[in-house]
Scaffold this active site. Structure first.
Site: not given
Lengths: 342, 342, 342
Positions: C196, C237-239
């Site tokens: 990531q 969470a991511h993005n």
């Protein structure tokens, strides 16, 4: 910023090359953001149109036929190739070997070759840290803790006395391993604490997300199997065992002594009650509440959990309840009418 | 490893002895793992068959008649006896008295007799720590914090300014006490922060699980009553009060100003909206969402919460919806047929 | 304890004064606890009776006509005036400027004017801290982290490498920003970690509650918009991107790549699946599970989410299922009877 020759990338990554091997790649970017010096990726056929429009210098893809005439890195598992490319192009900065002078490490701690211990970390007596493992800033490891080789402990993790971490584990910031399990003997309105004297064992290749909690067993072990991946803010109670390869998405909770088989998947915010057996490969939707054992391969949803198809049908039925009630009203009217006529 | 004479154990624990007082006990283990030098326990009659097959040297039991001919420690509350035996056989290692040289303790902090402060801990000005309390490694206590006697603070806990912890409290790693309550005055699309100037009070004998959050009050107090036990990752908002003896299982959330009576039980992942009154002894199932006041002794389940029996019936009904729809179809067909015939 | 002249308070707060300007105010208290030297507040007309009975020396109110003959501070937004009065009467104690000697700050870190860094904090190389920002005790900031001006970081926060925090942000204790997103390439039963390599960006005026987790993007950014307020134990969470002015109540979870518009509100324990678009101003009830895109202004409840009215009706219908079944039984009996008669 350094750059990579596309041909060298293909070789290093073991991918097949199509197009210009001399292209220079500087970054990896999504299809719609990538430019002429960027590598991008197509791992879902849904995005073929996007890929065709992309200005990416090169694209990772499973099948050269999907993007004719483009510079490509071709591999049967493009998402895995992406992972490898990310590792290569964005290597994690290396940690300074040795123990930071501000860390407090007990005299008898065993430190493997190449271990790094960050600022303000604390490691208690009798602990052993495997080779090349990094203990992040502000981590607190208790007495007799064992951490394997090549682990990465992000900052401010707690690992309590006696717990054991396998090799190549990654623990994100704020994780708490080995807190006391939640056990009381309640007599006459007083909840007497039951000492929790077991431990937590993480097998190899486990990853735990930020602020995850894994409680120590009352007796024996709470065990997280090999290759299990756990997202942020998950709760794993005392004496739980999670089978190898399982995936626990964010905010899942598993109550005491429940046993998950191998390759179980629990979606976000799902929960399982205590003392259950969840079979291998069971898939539990987000927000589901599991209150009974599940067979291997079960697909379940809802509170309480039921077979996913049944749940989907029930939810559709719920939306038609009003209509059903009106049909019953109409039937009763007709019957009344028929009786009056008779 | 030291060992205990069974007769001595009986005496120290105040249990009745049956069998051989000279048996040596080294460990406590579950029925199916115990061997000839282990003490085990039978606190649920469901496991009598297992107990009979167990190779345990001795067993804790409520009634000697259940396991004739075995070495037994007999007590009316066997689970409580187990708790006591665990304390005796696996004592918590004692902490080194005094302040670790790496800790940062303000000059005017009051430290009771026998206090221990772990490495890298921080205690702010005006705080008072009661006798025999242990402040774990990496804990941060703000200004004017009060912690009672005989408390155990695991590593990396935050207690913000002015909050007060009673006697014999146990706080697991990562707990945050006294973060700001979630309050804003929203005017013209801007959420202006409402300063949270109240405190958190934990009465005596409270236990909080790992990474639990208890917010400070806007004004006044957020209060956790005597003997309340809180599992990991629970959220307790500003101005909440939790009555004595209540049990909050993992990942419960309680919104602002809600008042729980005494001996309320909330199952895992349950939630209660703000400004509610939950009566004494109410029992709220796992995953329930409480949006209205509850009477004392209420048993509720579901989202929104309803009486448990009603919820069970409704869930059973959901599974039969399809069948009901088919019955209505059939009735309509018959009516149509009757009308045609008429 | 200092005190304020009511007339001076009115002037400082820009409020209209009614009554005695020479009254001395020492504290702010709720209506039912306030005495003759206390300022209280009436921001909800539900409490007019309580306000009339209150012994408060003065009351903040929107309309002087509501409490004739009392000492009043009058403002069109009384809750906002309360916020301002709390700031004035209970100022946050100022932090000691400079870096505490126990903190570990890399040589090249840029520290703005008036920055304070608490005990045991760690700041990695290349980081920049804006003017007047406070970094709490035990915080760990990685490499190349940027924090804006006038931020308040409570104790024991983690901000990982490269993440960027805007101006006037407030982060409560235990927050983890920039942990790895949850991404794996699963091939032949092995979950290979996808590095990531993106970051987290918090725009200006964001507040994050205790133990909140915001994951770094796989590529690019996870972004929290201007003025977003996030309660304790929330997972982002991511993005993900969260539009400006949104409110995420405690224990909310948002899965990867989901985009929230501006001024979205998610109630406690609600969740949203990944890759969704939630329109501006959507309101998602507590405990709701969102699995599909939502239009701007949508009001939804339930698992899966549906329009709130529909959900309320369906829940009411659920309670009447038993009755519906009995009506169908009765209809079938009547039909049987009619057929027998025919």
């Amino acid at each position: 910023m350094s750059s990579w020759r596309l041909g060298d990338l293909a070789e290093r990554l073991g991918a097949e090359l199509a197009g210009n091997p001399d292209l220079r790649i500087r970054n990896i970017r999504p299809l719609d953001e990538a430019g002429s010096e960027d590598l991008s990726f197509l791992h879902n056929r849904k995005y073929i149109a996007k890929a065709k429009l992309s200005e990416a210098g090169a694209v990772i893809v499973a099948d050269a036929g999907l993007l004719p005439g483009r510079n490509l890195l071709i591999a049967p598992e493009p998402y895995l190739l992406l992972a490898r490319a990310l590792e290569l192009i964005y290597p994690r900065p290396s940690e300074t070997e040795g123990v930071h002078p501000s860390a407090v490490v007990a005299e008898d701690v065993g430190l493997g070759a190449g271990v790094s211990v960050g600022p303000q970390a604390v490691i208690g007596p009798g602990s052993i840290i495997g080779a090349r493992t990094h203990i992040g800033a502000g981590c607190v490891l208790g007495r007799m803790v064992e951490v394997g080789e090549d682990c990465l402990l992000h900052p401010r993790i707690v690992i309590e006395d006696g717990c054991r971490i396998g090799n190549r584990c990654i623990l994100q910031g704020g994780v708490v391993i080995g807190g006391d399990g939640f056990g009381y003997a309640s007599v006459d309105g007083v909840h007497h604490k039951v000492p929790q004297v077991g431990i937590v064992v993480l097998e190899d290749d486990v990853e735990l997300g930020a602020n995850v909690c894994v409680d120590r067993a009352t007796l024996g072990e709470t065990r997280i199997g090999r290759g299990v991946k756990v997202d942020n803010l998950v709760q794993i109670a005392h004496n739980v065992s999670v089978g190898p390869g399982s995936i626990l998405v964010s905010q899942v909770g598993i109550a005491g002594s429940t046993q998950l088989g191998a390759y179980v998947v629990m979606g976000g915010q799902a929960g399982a009650a205590g003392h259950l057996k969840i079979g291998n490969g069971a898939q539990i939707s987000a927000k589901t509440g599991v209150f009974k054992d599940l067979d291997a391969g079960a697909l379940v949803s809802g509170i309480p959990a039921r077979p996913r198809r049944e749940w989907v049908r029930a939810q559709a039925g719920l939306a038609r309840l009003e209509k059903m009630r009106k049909r019953i009203d109409e039937i009763e009217r007709q019957l009344e009418h028929m009786k009056e006529e008779a």
